[in-house]
Design a protein around this motif. Structure first.
Motif, PDB file in Angstrom:
ATOM      1  N   GLN A  26       0.835  -1.195   0.000  1.00 31.24           N
ATOM      2  CA  GLN A  26       0.000   0.000   0.000  1.00 31.24           C
ATOM      3  C   GLN A  26       0.870   1.246   0.000  1.00 31.24           C
ATOM      4  OE1 GLN A  26      -2.673  -0.421   3.396  1.00 31.24           O
ATOM      5  NE2 GLN A  26      -4.315   0.133   1.994  1.00 31.24           N
ATOM      6  N   LYS A  27       0.344   2.301  -0.600  1.00 35.69           N
ATOM      7  CA  LYS A  27       1.043   3.577  -0.583  1.00 35.69           C
ATOM      8  C   LYS A  27       1.054   4.125   0.846  1.00 35.69           C
ATOM      9  CE  LYS A  27      -1.325   5.344  -4.376  1.00 35.69           C
ATOM     10  NZ  LYS A  27      -1.784   6.506  -5.138  1.00 35.69           N
ATOM     11  N   PRO A  28       2.139   4.785   1.235  1.00 39.73           N
ATOM     12  CA  PRO A  28       2.124   5.465   2.537  1.00 39.73           C
ATOM     13  C   PRO A  28       0.999   6.496   2.560  1.00 39.73           C
ATOM     14  CG  PRO A  28       4.348   5.413   1.637  1.00 39.73           C
ATOM     15  CD  PRO A  28       3.426   4.918   0.556  1.00 39.73           C
ATOM     16  N   LYS A  29       0.425   6.692   3.740  1.00 42.11           N
ATOM     17  CA  LYS A  29      -0.632   7.685   3.901  1.00 42.11           C
ATOM     18  C   LYS A  29      -0.162   8.705   4.930  1.00 42.11           C
ATOM     19  CE  LYS A  29      -5.610   8.136   4.455  1.00 42.11           C
ATOM     20  NZ  LYS A  29      -6.853   7.401   4.659  1.00 42.11           N
ATOM     21  N   LEU A  30      -0.175   9.975   4.527  1.00 41.40           N
ATOM     22  CA  LEU A  30       0.298  11.058   5.369  1.00 41.40           C
ATOM     23  C   LEU A  30      -0.888  11.771   6.006  1.00 41.40           C
ATOM     24  CD1 LEU A  30       2.606  10.325   3.448  1.00 41.40           C
ATOM     25  CD2 LEU A  30       3.085  12.751   3.191  1.00 41.40           C
ATOM     26  N   TYR A  31      -0.798  12.015   7.305  1.00 36.30           N
ATOM     27  CA  TYR A  31      -1.847  12.719   8.041  1.00 36.30           C
ATOM     28  C   TYR A  31      -1.253  14.016   8.572  1.00 36.30           C
ATOM     29  CZ  TYR A  31      -4.333   8.246   8.190  1.00 36.30           C
ATOM     30  OH  TYR A  31      -4.971   7.085   7.865  1.00 36.30           O
ATOM     31  N   TYR A  32      -1.850  15.134   8.138  1.00 32.67           N
ATOM     32  CA  TYR A  32      -1.368  16.436   8.591  1.00 32.67           C
ATOM     33  C   TYR A  32      -2.425  17.472   8.237  1.00 32.67           C
ATOM     34  CZ  TYR A  32       2.229  19.836   9.893  1.00 32.67           C
ATOM     35  OH  TYR A  32       2.959  20.814  10.540  1.00 32.67           O
ATOM     36  N   PHE A  33      -2.217  18.680   8.721  1.00 30.46           N
ATOM     37  CA  PHE A  33      -3.108  19.782   8.372  1.00 30.46           C
ATOM     38  C   PHE A  33      -2.857  20.150   6.907  1.00 30.46           C
ATOM     39  CE2 PHE A  33      -1.814  20.108  12.840  1.00 30.46           C
ATOM     40  CZ  PHE A  33      -3.020  19.779  13.414  1.00 30.46           C
ATOM     41  N   ASN A  34      -3.766  20.889   6.311  1.00 26.30           N
ATOM     42  CA  ASN A  34      -3.638  21.250   4.907  1.00 26.30           C
ATOM     43  C   ASN A  34      -2.635  22.397   4.760  1.00 26.30           C
ATOM     44  OD1 ASN A  34      -3.912  21.531   2.200  1.00 26.30           O
ATOM     45  ND2 ASN A  34      -6.066  22.069   2.217  1.00 26.30           N
ATOM     46  N   GLY A  35      -1.365  22.045   4.847  1.00 23.77           N
ATOM     47  CA  GLY A  35      -0.289  23.020   4.736  1.00 23.77           C
ATOM     48  C   GLY A  35       1.042  22.296   4.699  1.00 23.77           C
ATOM     49  N   ARG A  36       2.109  23.064   4.629  1.00 22.97           N
ATOM     50  CA  ARG A  36       3.434  22.451   4.521  1.00 22.97           C
ATOM     51  C   ARG A  36       3.932  21.993   5.887  1.00 22.97           C
ATOM     52  NH1 ARG A  36       4.196  26.723   0.382  1.00 22.97           N
ATOM     53  NH2 ARG A  36       4.227  25.606  -1.583  1.00 22.97           N
TER      54      ARG A  36
END
Length: 155
Positions: free
Chosen positions: A3-13
């Motif tokens: 599976q592709k890695p899934k990144l969890y973060y706010f909508n920003g850098r």
């Protein structure tokens, strides 16, 4: 197929940006889930996904990995981007720590106003130009010369 890695973060850098760059350098496609509501964030805490109740978090290889440096170290090691030996890793870590120091000066900017913000911007510019950029410029020159040598190219 993994599976592709899934990144969890706010909508920003923010702190996730270096993770995106490293995955890009490794040629790894990934998915992202932007945390746009407090409820999304709280749900991750409630189900125990966030070890220290903070993001970024990367879900990959059956793990939920938190803490930016731990995420970066895992990805770099997994995709052979963490040097060939301990000396290489030491220098990589020193450059990463320098970048982190500079980033820590930038993080409070959106929360500052007026004179405090202007002073912080001046401090960041001064440190970037006089302390950090010369170090990175030197290592980039060395890297380019090394690559030219490896490819048997002449200047």
């Amino acid at each position: 197929m993994a599976q592709k890695p899934k990144l969890y973060y706010f909508n920003g850098r923010g702190k996730m940006e270096s993770v995106r760059w490293l995955l890009g350098a490794a040629g790894v496609e990934f998915d992202e889930e932007f945390l746009e509501t407090k409820e999304q964030y709280n749900k991750l805490i409630e189900v125990g996904s966030l070890l220290f109740q903070q993001v970024p978090m990367v879900e990959m290889d059956g793990m939920k990995i938190v803490q930016t440096r731990a995420i970066l170290n895992y990805i770099a090691a997994k995709y052979n981007l963490y040097g060939k030996d301990m000396k290489d890793r030491l220098f990589i870590d020193m450059y990463v720590e320098g970048t982190t120091d500079l980033m820590l000066a930038v993080i409070p900017l959106p929360f500052q106003q007026g004179d405090a913000k202007a002073k912080q911007i001046d401090l960041i510019k001064n440190r970037a130009v006089n302390r950090y950029f010369p170090v990175y410029e030197k290592v980039c020159k060395i890297f380019v010369l090394f690559m030219l040598y490896r490819c048997n190219l002449k200047l």
